[in-house]
Design a protein around this motif. Structure first.
Motif, PDB file in Angstrom:
ATOM      1  N   GLN A 155      10.190  -2.470  -8.765  1.00  0.00           N
ATOM      2  CA  GLN A 155      10.779  -3.362  -7.767  1.00  0.00           C
ATOM      3  C   GLN A 155      12.012  -2.770  -7.080  1.00  0.00           C
ATOM      4  N   VAL A 156      12.574  -1.708  -7.642  1.00  0.00           N
ATOM      5  CA  VAL A 156      13.786  -1.097  -7.090  1.00  0.00           C
ATOM      6  C   VAL A 156      13.623   0.417  -7.068  1.00  0.00           C
ATOM      7  N   ALA A 157      14.466   1.059  -6.262  1.00  0.00           N
ATOM      8  CA  ALA A 157      14.458   2.521  -6.177  1.00  0.00           C
ATOM      9  C   ALA A 157      15.383   3.063  -7.255  1.00  0.00           C
ATOM     10  N   ALA A 158      14.799   3.604  -8.303  1.00  0.00           N
ATOM     11  CA  ALA A 158      15.568   4.034  -9.471  1.00  0.00           C
ATOM     12  C   ALA A 158      15.984   5.490  -9.339  1.00  0.00           C
ATOM     13  N   SER A 159      17.272   5.739  -9.422  1.00  0.00           N
ATOM     14  CA  SER A 159      17.820   7.087  -9.412  1.00  0.00           C
ATOM     15  C   SER A 159      17.681   7.705 -10.806  1.00  0.00           C
TER      16      SER A 159
ATOM     17  N   LEU B 207      20.353  -1.865  -7.715  1.00  0.00           N
ATOM     18  CA  LEU B 207      19.717  -0.734  -7.056  1.00  0.00           C
ATOM     19  C   LEU B 207      19.076  -1.189  -5.747  1.00  0.00           C
ATOM     20  N   PRO B 208      18.806  -0.266  -4.821  1.00  0.00           N
ATOM     21  CA  PRO B 208      18.122  -0.653  -3.578  1.00  0.00           C
ATOM     22  C   PRO B 208      16.741  -1.238  -3.864  1.00  0.00           C
TER      23      PRO B 208
ATOM     24  N   CYS C 278       9.032  -4.443  -2.844  1.00  0.00           N
ATOM     25  CA  CYS C 278       9.702  -5.337  -3.799  1.00  0.00           C
ATOM     26  C   CYS C 278       9.208  -6.769  -3.639  1.00  0.00           C
ATOM     27  N   ALA C 279       8.794  -7.375  -4.759  1.00  0.00           N
ATOM     28  CA  ALA C 279       8.265  -8.741  -4.732  1.00  0.00           C
ATOM     29  C   ALA C 279       9.326  -9.791  -5.027  1.00  0.00           C
ATOM     30  N   ILE C 280      10.544  -9.372  -5.365  1.00  0.00           N
ATOM     31  CA  ILE C 280      11.598 -10.327  -5.692  1.00  0.00           C
ATOM     32  C   ILE C 280      11.998 -11.093  -4.445  1.00  0.00           C
TER      33      ILE C 280
ATOM     34  N   PRO D 126      20.238  -5.901   0.521  1.00  0.00           N
ATOM     35  CA  PRO D 126      19.222  -4.842   0.412  1.00  0.00           C
ATOM     36  C   PRO D 126      19.082  -4.305  -1.007  1.00  0.00           C
ATOM     37  N   THR D 127      19.823  -4.881  -1.950  1.00  0.00           N
ATOM     38  CA  THR D 127      19.782  -4.459  -3.350  1.00  0.00           C
ATOM     39  C   THR D 127      19.273  -5.596  -4.225  1.00  0.00           C
ATOM     40  N   ALA D 128      18.937  -5.254  -5.467  1.00  0.00           N
ATOM     41  CA  ALA D 128      18.527  -6.256  -6.454  1.00  0.00           C
ATOM     42  C   ALA D 128      19.108  -5.867  -7.800  1.00  0.00           C
ATOM     43  N   GLY D 129      19.530  -6.874  -8.565  1.00  0.00           N
ATOM     44  CA  GLY D 129      19.998  -6.658  -9.926  1.00  0.00           C
ATOM     45  C   GLY D 129      18.852  -6.840 -10.900  1.00  0.00           C
ATOM     46  N   VAL D 130      18.634  -5.839 -11.761  1.00  0.00           N
ATOM     47  CA  VAL D 130      17.499  -5.879 -12.694  1.00  0.00           C
ATOM     48  C   VAL D 130      17.985  -5.534 -14.100  1.00  0.00           C
TER      49      VAL D 130
END
Length: 324
Positions: free
Chosen positions: A74-78, A97-98, A103-105, A114-118
């Motif tokens: 769901q996010v772009a993981a560095s 993360l972006p 992303c389905a959230i 433009p980010t999401a907390g996971v």
């Protein structure tokens, strides 16, 4: 609406998952605090969380996953995000993360950012519930917005009974303060909220200092826990007390100050892990019993700011801030 109390067994977990699949709201215990869960993909369910809590729509939510692989879909993981996940998940760490392209959230859950907390929470019951759902679950603390977070099922019912579908009773929370939040969407990692993973442990894992911005963000918070007034009991809170009056309740740490008719000691041995686990229960007890006895405020003894003390002090400072 009648709020059901579900037992911590396979039947209770399946009942909770069924409610969440149908777009309902279920509070459940994690290792940090009790969260108010909803299907993170369902706009209507996510909006119902804001309504039930009275939460400002600008305040984003954290999405909970059964595994790091599920979260990173769901996010772009560095590379740094994957390193921190390998070290601290499952556990009390949230990564901002972006959003991934697919992303389905719900954008309601991320407050249009433009980010999401996971995060991937620990605990057998929480993991079983997320596995039974098969989708990400947003879960802010299961209490009216701005008030003291719940660390057992009865705390949830005291604030939200009749406003949510069910509470899955997972027993008392082991950590007792919310997850640490780290923003990895920029060039340098930023500590947005201290919590159950210490700054010292994070910096060791990162191999470099984190940016630690001071103050609060009441206008456009990028993560939960940034509002200036938060975690607040009904009674006013006075910090770093070195004396206590006869009309004050005392939240003690270590050796108790004399003079208060009502005391809750976070840890008589000055153990910060014990203090964190007992913090929210103590604030709730002193607030309820203190008001019943006609006391005027809660005095708080000094808690050091290292290790888990940083998270404890953060919660106390926000609890003591002027109420909106």
């Amino acid at each position: 609406m009648d709020t059901r109390l579900l037992h911590n067994d396979p039947q209770g977990i399946e009942a909770a998952a069924t409610i969440l699949r149908a777009g309902g709201l279920v509070a459940f215990g994690t290792e940090t605090v009790y969260g108010l869960g909803a299907d993170a993909r369902n706009d209507r369910a996510v909006a119902a969380i804001y309504t039930a809590k009275g939460r400002p729509g600008i305040n984003p939510l954290i999405s909970h996953f059964v595994s790091a692989d599920a979260a990173f879909e769901q996010v772009a993981a560095s590379p740094l995000a994957r390193r921190l996940a390998a070290r601290f998940w499952p556990g009390p760490l949230t990564l901002v993360l972006p959003r991934a392209e697919e992303c389905a959230i719900s954008t309601i859950a991320t407050a249009g950012l433009p980010t999401a907390g996971v995060r991937v929470p620990a605990g057998a019951t929480t993991q079983a519930l997320l596995a039974a759902c098969g989708f990400p679950v947003v879960a802010p603390s299961a209490n009216p917005s701005g008030r003291v977070s719940p660390s057992d099922a009865q705390h949830v019912l005291a604030g939200l009974d009749g406003r949510i579908d069910a509470v899955l009773d997972c027993g008392p929370c082991r950590v007792g303060v919310e997850s640490t939040i780290v923003d990895l969407s920029g060039e340098r990692p930023v500590l947005l909220r201290p919590g159950g993973i210490t700054l010292e442990a994070l910096e060791d894992a990162c191999g470099a200092p984190l940016v630690t911005p001071a103050g609060s963000n009441d206008i456009n918070p990028s993560a939960p826990g940034q509002l200036s007034s938060h975690y607040a009991p009904g009674l006013p809170v006075r910090l770093d007390a070195d004396t206590v009056a006869s009309d004050e309740a005392l939240l003690a740490f270590g050796s108790e100050l004399p003079g208060s008719p009502l005391v809750w000691n976070l840890s008589r041995t000055a153990d910060l892990h014990e203090a964190a686990a007992r913090l929210f229960a103590g604030l709730r007890f002193l607030d309820m019993e203190g008001r019943r006895r006609g006391l005027v405020r809660i005095a708080v003894q000094h808690v050091p700011g290292h290790g888990l003390g940083r998270a404890i002090r953060d919660r106390l400072i926000r609890a003591a801030s002027p109420r909106p």
